[in-house]
Scaffold this active site. Sequence first.
Site, PDB file in Angstrom:
ATOM      1  CD  GLU A  91      46.307  38.982  36.689  1.00 50.76           C
ATOM      2  OE1 GLU A  91      45.409  39.835  36.477  1.00 50.76           O
ATOM      3  OE2 GLU A  91      47.470  39.114  36.268  1.00 50.76           O
ATOM      4  N   GLY A  92      41.748  35.674  38.533  1.00 54.51           N
ATOM      5  CA  GLY A  92      40.313  35.881  38.607  1.00 54.51           C
ATOM      6  C   GLY A  92      39.767  36.619  37.407  1.00 54.51           C
TER       7      GLY A  92
END
Length: 334
Positions: free
Chosen positions: A302-303
């Site tokens: 997801e970062g």
Amino acid sequence: MQINSLSEIATLADHLPTADAAMREGARAHQDALTKPPGSLGRLEDLAIFMAGWRATARPEISKAQALVFAGNHGVCAQGVNPYPQAVTAQMVANFEHGGAAINQLCRANGADLSVIALDLDTPTADFTQGRAMTEAETLEAMNRGAAAVDPGADVVILGEMGIGNSTIAAALASALFEGTPSDWVGPGTGSDAEGLARKIAAITTGLALHGAKSPMEILAALGGREQAAICGAVLAARAQRIPVILDGFICTSAAATLYAADPRLLDHCLVGHVSAEPGHRRLLGAIDKRAVLEFDMRLGEGSGAALALGILRSALACHNGMATFAQAGISEA
């Protein structure tokens, strides 16, 4: 930035901006004048100097941090490589959009504007055990969507991904680009058991045998996904604007590694936010000669690791820009 062919990417580093050496040295001199022993802030000093070179100012600041999460679905899921259905990709995108995911909280805490780009989730890529995952046209379309998402006004760009099955994609790309067998790169991803790991290894082994030796960008098309291609496009667009990039974990790094394999200089403006607990990531960092900012045993994607590292980068610049020099503080230097 418009990317017109996969073959042109290997020559881009000759034409893209590089770090400003004079500003980097100016930042280094400023660090040495601050009220501390030289080098005593360790990598915080290195990060500030890195930012100075790429933002072309000896006193860089982060006024705007942009976080981009690209989402895609993968045909190789037909091989049973993931314990979750592909519908989860779209469900997680909705969660991002409603602010309910870890990346939302980390972006809020560390001052990043989050955008989520869903890439044709109703049309997964082809199963790479049966043929190319993407045509060149599909790869270029995804790359250009990634490039178009980069805000030219950003001071730093954080990159992440979401896609059921994409830990298999990451291991396949790493296996094709660098030394080692599929078992060296495969990990549990979202929770695969021993049978799931065996299915991942079998799928990657089949894909590698089917597609054979190719150029790095042909490997991206043959084995990759739309979110991996979009990450590559975003990395290149950021470089064209001299914007530093923070890559996330194994999946994000493996996508960007296709650019490294094409020309190592294409990742000179990139930091890696964290060392993923996914076992292939540390090996991959060694292959691309990168040292991560953090090691927190994370493997969410997801970062999330990149967003957490943004806080460290902001801290580095706060010290760089806010500390007094010896002269300002009236402190005698040794």
